[in-house]
Design a protein around this motif. Structure first.
Motif, PDB file in Angstrom:
ATOM      1  N   ILE A  86      21.295  30.992 -36.905  1.00 43.37           N
ATOM      2  CA  ILE A  86      21.553  32.400 -36.596  1.00 43.37           C
ATOM      3  C   ILE A  86      23.060  32.607 -36.491  1.00 43.37           C
ATOM      4  CG2 ILE A  86      21.224  34.242 -34.895  1.00 43.37           C
ATOM      5  CD1 ILE A  86      18.610  32.774 -34.073  1.00 43.37           C
ATOM      6  N   GLY A  87      23.593  33.487 -37.322  1.00 41.96           N
ATOM      7  CA  GLY A  87      25.019  33.771 -37.304  1.00 41.96           C
ATOM      8  C   GLY A  87      25.300  35.229 -37.017  1.00 41.96           C
ATOM      9  N   GLY A  88      26.587  35.557 -36.938  1.00 43.72           N
ATOM     10  CA  GLY A  88      26.968  36.922 -36.633  1.00 43.72           C
ATOM     11  C   GLY A  88      26.657  37.902 -37.740  1.00 43.72           C
ATOM     12  N   THR A  89      26.580  37.421 -38.988  1.00 40.12           N
ATOM     13  CA  THR A  89      26.301  38.316 -40.114  1.00 40.12           C
ATOM     14  C   THR A  89      25.010  37.988 -40.856  1.00 40.12           C
ATOM     15  OG1 THR A  89      27.683  36.952 -41.561  1.00 40.12           O
ATOM     16  CG2 THR A  89      28.743  38.822 -40.491  1.00 40.12           C
ATOM     17  N   ALA A 123      29.428  35.592 -28.533  1.00 42.67           N
ATOM     18  CA  ALA A 123      30.419  35.910 -29.562  1.00 42.67           C
ATOM     19  C   ALA A 123      29.692  36.426 -30.799  1.00 42.67           C
ATOM     20  CB  ALA A 123      31.237  34.673 -29.900  1.00 42.67           C
ATOM     21  N   ASN A 124      30.013  37.645 -31.207  1.00 42.24           N
ATOM     22  CA  ASN A 124      29.473  38.245 -32.443  1.00 42.24           C
ATOM     23  C   ASN A 124      27.985  38.583 -32.368  1.00 42.24           C
ATOM     24  OD1 ASN A 124      32.069  37.875 -33.837  1.00 42.24           O
ATOM     25  ND2 ASN A 124      31.547  35.697 -33.788  1.00 42.24           N
ATOM     26  N   VAL A 125      27.428  38.615 -31.149  1.00 45.91           N
ATOM     27  CA  VAL A 125      26.061  39.097 -30.936  1.00 45.91           C
ATOM     28  C   VAL A 125      26.068  39.979 -29.687  1.00 45.91           C
ATOM     29  CG1 VAL A 125      24.867  37.165 -32.056  1.00 45.91           C
ATOM     30  CG2 VAL A 125      25.454  37.005 -29.627  1.00 45.91           C
ATOM     31  N   LEU A 145      37.654  10.342 -32.482  1.00 45.51           N
ATOM     32  CA  LEU A 145      37.361  11.743 -32.215  1.00 45.51           C
ATOM     33  C   LEU A 145      37.392  12.556 -33.505  1.00 45.51           C
ATOM     34  CD1 LEU A 145      36.849  13.864 -29.979  1.00 45.51           C
ATOM     35  CD2 LEU A 145      39.325  14.254 -29.938  1.00 45.51           C
ATOM     36  N   VAL A 146      36.251  13.138 -33.836  1.00 43.91           N
ATOM     37  CA  VAL A 146      36.131  14.002 -35.012  1.00 43.91           C
ATOM     38  C   VAL A 146      35.927  15.425 -34.518  1.00 43.91           C
ATOM     39  CG1 VAL A 146      34.781  14.564 -37.054  1.00 43.91           C
ATOM     40  CG2 VAL A 146      35.120  12.169 -36.405  1.00 43.91           C
ATOM     41  N   MET A 147      36.640  16.358 -35.128  1.00 47.91           N
ATOM     42  CA  MET A 147      36.490  17.761 -34.767  1.00 47.91           C
ATOM     43  C   MET A 147      36.085  18.569 -35.989  1.00 47.91           C
ATOM     44  SD  MET A 147      39.052  20.307 -32.832  1.00 47.91           S
ATOM     45  CE  MET A 147      38.426  21.921 -32.365  1.00 47.91           C
ATOM     46  N   LEU A 148      34.920  19.203 -35.906  1.00 48.61           N
ATOM     47  CA  LEU A 148      34.469  20.100 -36.958  1.00 48.61           C
ATOM     48  C   LEU A 148      34.766  21.532 -36.548  1.00 48.61           C
ATOM     49  CD1 LEU A 148      31.484  20.221 -39.227  1.00 48.61           C
ATOM     50  CD2 LEU A 148      31.624  22.044 -37.529  1.00 48.61           C
ATOM     51  N   THR A 149      35.301  22.319 -37.469  1.00 48.29           N
ATOM     52  CA  THR A 149      35.501  23.742 -37.236  1.00 48.29           C
ATOM     53  C   THR A 149      34.763  24.514 -38.323  1.00 48.29           C
ATOM     54  OG1 THR A 149      37.524  23.793 -38.570  1.00 48.29           O
ATOM     55  CG2 THR A 149      37.775  23.401 -36.208  1.00 48.29           C
ATOM     56  N   THR A 150      34.074  25.558 -37.941  1.00 49.94           N
ATOM     57  CA  THR A 150      33.422  26.429 -38.911  1.00 49.94           C
ATOM     58  C   THR A 150      34.213  27.726 -38.968  1.00 49.94           C
ATOM     59  OG1 THR A 150      31.907  27.319 -37.230  1.00 49.94           O
ATOM     60  CG2 THR A 150      31.161  25.416 -38.503  1.00 49.94           C
ATOM     61  N   LEU A 151      34.725  28.042 -40.150  1.00 53.26           N
ATOM     62  CA  LEU A 151      35.531  29.245 -40.341  1.00 53.26           C
ATOM     63  C   LEU A 151      34.654  30.308 -40.984  1.00 53.26           C
ATOM     64  CD1 LEU A 151      38.748  27.543 -41.791  1.00 53.26           C
ATOM     65  CD2 LEU A 151      38.298  28.184 -39.408  1.00 53.26           C
ATOM     66  N   GLY A 152      34.206  31.254 -40.193  1.00 49.78           N
ATOM     67  CA  GLY A 152      33.320  32.296 -40.704  1.00 49.78           C
ATOM     68  C   GLY A 152      33.583  33.605 -40.008  1.00 49.78           C
ATOM     69  N   THR A 153      32.519  34.231 -39.470  1.00 57.12           N
ATOM     70  CA  THR A 153      32.686  35.454 -38.690  1.00 57.12           C
ATOM     71  C   THR A 153      33.598  35.191 -37.511  1.00 57.12           C
ATOM     72  OG1 THR A 153      30.432  36.088 -39.305  1.00 57.12           O
ATOM     73  CG2 THR A 153      31.463  37.314 -37.511  1.00 57.12           C
ATOM     74  N   GLY A 154      33.435  34.003 -36.904  1.00 58.98           N
ATOM     75  CA  GLY A 154      34.315  33.520 -35.856  1.00 58.98           C
ATOM     76  C   GLY A 154      34.769  32.118 -36.208  1.00 58.98           C
ATOM     77  N   ILE A 155      35.216  31.369 -35.208  1.00 55.88           N
ATOM     78  CA  ILE A 155      35.526  29.955 -35.391  1.00 55.88           C
ATOM     79  C   ILE A 155      34.673  29.164 -34.414  1.00 55.88           C
ATOM     80  CG2 ILE A 155      37.265  28.144 -35.255  1.00 55.88           C
ATOM     81  CD1 ILE A 155      39.386  30.172 -35.946  1.00 55.88           C
ATOM     82  N   GLY A 156      33.742  28.392 -34.952  1.00 58.93           N
ATOM     83  CA  GLY A 156      32.946  27.491 -34.127  1.00 58.93           C
ATOM     84  C   GLY A 156      33.556  26.105 -34.159  1.00 58.93           C
ATOM     85  N   THR A 157      33.383  25.349 -33.084  1.00 59.99           N
ATOM     86  CA  THR A 157      33.949  24.002 -33.032  1.00 59.99           C
ATOM     87  C   THR A 157      32.931  23.017 -32.465  1.00 59.99           C
ATOM     88  OG1 THR A 157      34.917  24.410 -30.821  1.00 59.99           O
ATOM     89  CG2 THR A 157      36.315  24.830 -32.733  1.00 59.99           C
ATOM     90  N   ALA A 158      32.976  21.796 -32.987  1.00 65.55           N
ATOM     91  CA  ALA A 158      32.132  20.716 -32.483  1.00 65.55           C
ATOM     92  C   ALA A 158      32.985  19.461 -32.353  1.00 65.55           C
ATOM     93  CB  ALA A 158      30.956  20.452 -33.409  1.00 65.55           C
ATOM     94  N   LEU A 159      32.841  18.749 -31.248  1.00 64.96           N
ATOM     95  CA  LEU A 159      33.551  17.499 -31.016  1.00 64.96           C
ATOM     96  C   LEU A 159      32.573  16.339 -31.050  1.00 64.96           C
ATOM     97  CD1 LEU A 159      36.044  18.265 -28.091  1.00 64.96           C
ATOM     98  CD2 LEU A 159      36.600  17.865 -30.483  1.00 64.96           C
TER      99      LEU A 159
END
Length: 252
Positions: free
Chosen positions: A12-15, A84-86, A132-146
């Motif tokens: 489920i995303g913002g768009t 965020a975005n909902v 340490l790995v950091m994932l960022t999702t660049l979309g409607t917002g910026i999501g992050t996972a560590l």
């Protein structure tokens, strides 16, 4: 751990709201990815109705097939603690129970960036990466996972870092939606990403950045423009990572 070999993931995303049946051994989609628009306002009842449409279209209604649902919020013990975005209605909402009652089945419910991180750790760019790995999702917002040595550190909301002199947080200024909204070129957008990733690098000293979200398919147009000490690579599963990670966690 269940003995399931396949599971359904819904992201489920913002768009948009996306879903598919996933092979749990390979992490590959077994069905076409189904996507419907996120209802305007993104109130709980409307989002639930949209999720039902996705599941009906996928055609898997068997309760023996695990179901994972990813959501753009901090998730603690099944409750959404941010929005965020909902709709703000989600703040403090017992979302996992709401979806289970509405769908008539058990689910695994988690933050959308976290499940994308799990997908990349199990089947993608973070697999077998130490440190340490950091994932960022660049979309409607910026999501992050560590991820540290392959283990998820949940609910890090580093898309909301603030920049001095900037109105709003990092995701409003540097997310892909900002590039679209302001009609920026990749060259114009890159300095914003440079500030963001340099700041994360300073704060966390990660061993690897992974960039996800739909824009990751254009990684060759903006990643070479960044000057970082940390390696930065596109997500293997791109915009499907949320679906794959949600499915994987549902069977854990």
């Amino acid at each position: 751990m269940t003995n399931a070999t396949r599971a359904v993931g819904v992201d489920i995303g913002g768009t948009g709201i996306k879903g598919a049946l996933v092979d749990l051994e390979s992490g590959q989609l077994l069905t076409k990815r189904i996507k419907v628009p996120t209802p305007k306002g993104a109130e709980p009842d409307d989002v639930l109705a949209a999720v039902k449409i996705v599941l009906e279209t996928i055609g898997v209604t068997d309760d023996d097939v695990p179901l994972g649902v990813a959501f753009p919020a901090i998730v603690k013990r099944g409750r959404t603690m941010s929005a965020a975005n909902v709709a703000k209605t989600w703040i403090g909402f017992d979302a996992e129970t709401f979806f289970e009652e509405g769908l008539g089945r058990e689910i695994h419910f988690a933050n959308d960036a976290d499940v994308a991180g799990v997908a990349e750790q199990r089947y993608g760019a973070a697999r077998d990466v130490e440190g340490l790995v950091m994932l960022t999702t660049l979309g409607t917002g910026i999501g992050t996972a560590l991820l540290h040595d392959g283990r998820l550190i949940p609910n890090c909301e580093l898309g909301h870092l603030e920049k001095s002199g900037l109105e709003g947080d990092a995701e409003r200024w540097a997310a892909y939606s900002a590039m679209e909204r302001e009609e920026l070129s990749f060259a114009d957008w890159a300095p914003r990403l440079q500030w963001y990733y340099s700041h994360l690098e300073f704060l966390l000293s990660p061993d690897l950045f992974i960039v996800g979200g739909g824009v990751s398919k254009h990684a060759d147009k903006f990643l070479p423009l960044l000057d970082l000490k940390t390696p930065i690579v596109p997500a293997v599963h791109r915009n499907n990572a949320g679906i794959i990670g949600a499915a994987a966690l549902s069977a854990s």
